[in-house]
Enzyme design. Structure first.
Site, mmCIF file in Angstrom:
data_model
loop_
_atom_site.group_PDB
_atom_site.id
_atom_site.type_symbol
_atom_site.label_atom_id
_atom_site.label_comp_id
_atom_site.label_asym_id
_atom_site.label_seq_id
_atom_site.Cartn_x
_atom_site.Cartn_y
_atom_site.Cartn_z
ATOM 1 N N TYR A 20 47.738 107.704 0.114
ATOM 2 C CA TYR A 20 47.225 106.359 -0.584
ATOM 3 C C TYR A 20 46.329 106.864 0.925
ATOM 4 O O TYR A 20 44.642 106.648 0.305
ATOM 5 C CB TYR A 20 48.015 105.076 0.247
ATOM 6 C CG TYR A 20 47.398 104.447 0.372
ATOM 7 C CD1 TYR A 20 46.860 103.695 -1.089
ATOM 8 C CD2 TYR A 20 46.869 103.557 1.052
ATOM 9 C CE1 TYR A 20 46.298 102.623 -1.352
ATOM 10 C CE2 TYR A 20 46.432 102.622 1.604
ATOM 11 C CZ TYR A 20 45.971 101.695 0.150
ATOM 12 O OH TYR A 20 45.098 100.471 0.077
ATOM 13 N N SER B 18 40.361 100.421 2.168
ATOM 14 C CA SER B 18 40.948 100.735 2.531
ATOM 15 C C SER B 18 41.098 100.766 4.176
ATOM 16 O O SER B 18 40.028 101.873 4.671
ATOM 17 C CB SER B 18 42.207 100.981 2.594
ATOM 18 O OG SER B 18 43.577 100.681 3.136
#
EC number: 1.1.1.105
Length: 309
Positions: free
Chosen positions: A190, A177
């Site tokens: 995350y 990501s």
């Protein structure tokens, strides 16, 4: 004297190879790099029951790959299985597996090897997001985030990399990501898990090179938010520079990166520039840029994936 000559020779060889690699990269910016044929390749996708995983499965189905679909949600995964068959896949195999559980990964992996064969393209796509500030996030949710987003990659590599090494043929794909490149407010767990996934994939790429396992390729994907529902409620202050990505567009880029055996794929391209600036600018300047881009507030409206009723 002979040692000096050897040093000069090594330097010239290094400079020559470096120049050739730069020229090759420039050439492939002008013309498209040849794409490999994945027809008949056994492609395993984790998190195949929805979102990016499902779309990747459908694209590989159209390319003639043998699909192995993993998801913790059996109903959703069965739906992807049916859609993949309708998209033209000759062989599709769906397995229910919680990738965060090591022993379950190994058990289902053994089943895949017996029933399907050696996986040649492994796409670690499964992921979850809590979307909470660090002190508001329960410990068990943070642990789950790490288990799914990072530790599952360890178990998947352990299960499927040995056959790739034995065959000198394989492709390891890490869906990380943009949050694995730059810290984001409200996504601390995350970000940490995605930084870890990226670092692990990069390290394993170096390890395969060091062992001269030339037939094993790596692709590391770092997208900004994608409209799959996972980051529902997140916003972007500068959609021209940092657009929330259309899923179909993102999948096309990922497929192209895999077929061209591209090591890094950042989406949008502005992320390449951001990562470069992060490494050279003073921290205060970096903070000003982050503020200008709205990085401090983009997750404030986060609601996440809505469960189907």
């Amino acid at each position: 004297m002979s040692q000096n000559l050897e040093s000069v020779k090594n330097l010239l060889v290094f400079l020559g190879k470096s120049l050739l690699s730069v020229l090759e990269a420039l050439l492939f910016h002008v013309i498209s790099k040849p794409r490999k044929n994945v027809a008949g390749e056994i492609v395993l996708i984790t998190g195949a029951g929805s979102g990016l995983g499902r779309l990747l499965a459908l694209q590989f189905a159209r390319l003639g790959a043998v699909l192995v679909l993993w998801d913790v949600n059996k109903e959703a995964n069965d739906e992807t299985h049916q859609l993949a068959r309708e998209a033209g896949a000759a062989r599709v195999h769906a397995y229910t597996c919680d990738c965060s559980r090591r022993e379950e990964v190994y058990r289902v992996a053994d089943q895949v090897k017996k029933e399907v064969g050696d996986v040649s393209i492994l796409i670690n796509n499964a992921g979850i997001v809590t979307g909470r500030n660090f002190l508001d996030c329960p410990d068990d949710l943070m642990e789950k985030s790490f288990d799914v987003n990072f530790k599952a990659h360890l178990w998947m590599y352990k299960a499927f990399l040995p056959a790739m090494i034995a065959n000198n043929h394989g492709h390891l794909v890490c869906i990380s990501s943009s949050a694995g490149l730059i810290g984001v407010n409200g996504l601390s767990d995350y970000c940490a898990s995605k930084f870890a996934a990226l670092g692990f994939a990069e390290s394993m790429f170096i390890e395969t090179l060091a062992k001269k396992q030339w037939g094993i390729k790596t692709t590391i994907v770092c997208p900004f938010f994608i409209k799959t529902g996972m980051f529902e409620g997140c916003t972007t202050k500068c959609p021209t520079l940092l657009p929330i990505l259309d899923p179909e567009y993102a999948v096309r880029k990922i497929i192209d990166a895999i077929l061209q055996e591209q090591l890094y794929l950042y989406m949008p391209k502005f992320l390449y520039f951001i990562v470069f600036l992060k490494s050279i600018l003073p921290i205060k300047t970096g903070i000003l840029i982050a503020d200008y881009l709205g990085v401090f507030h983009m997750t404030e409206g986060f609601t996440g994936q809505k469960k189907k009723t």
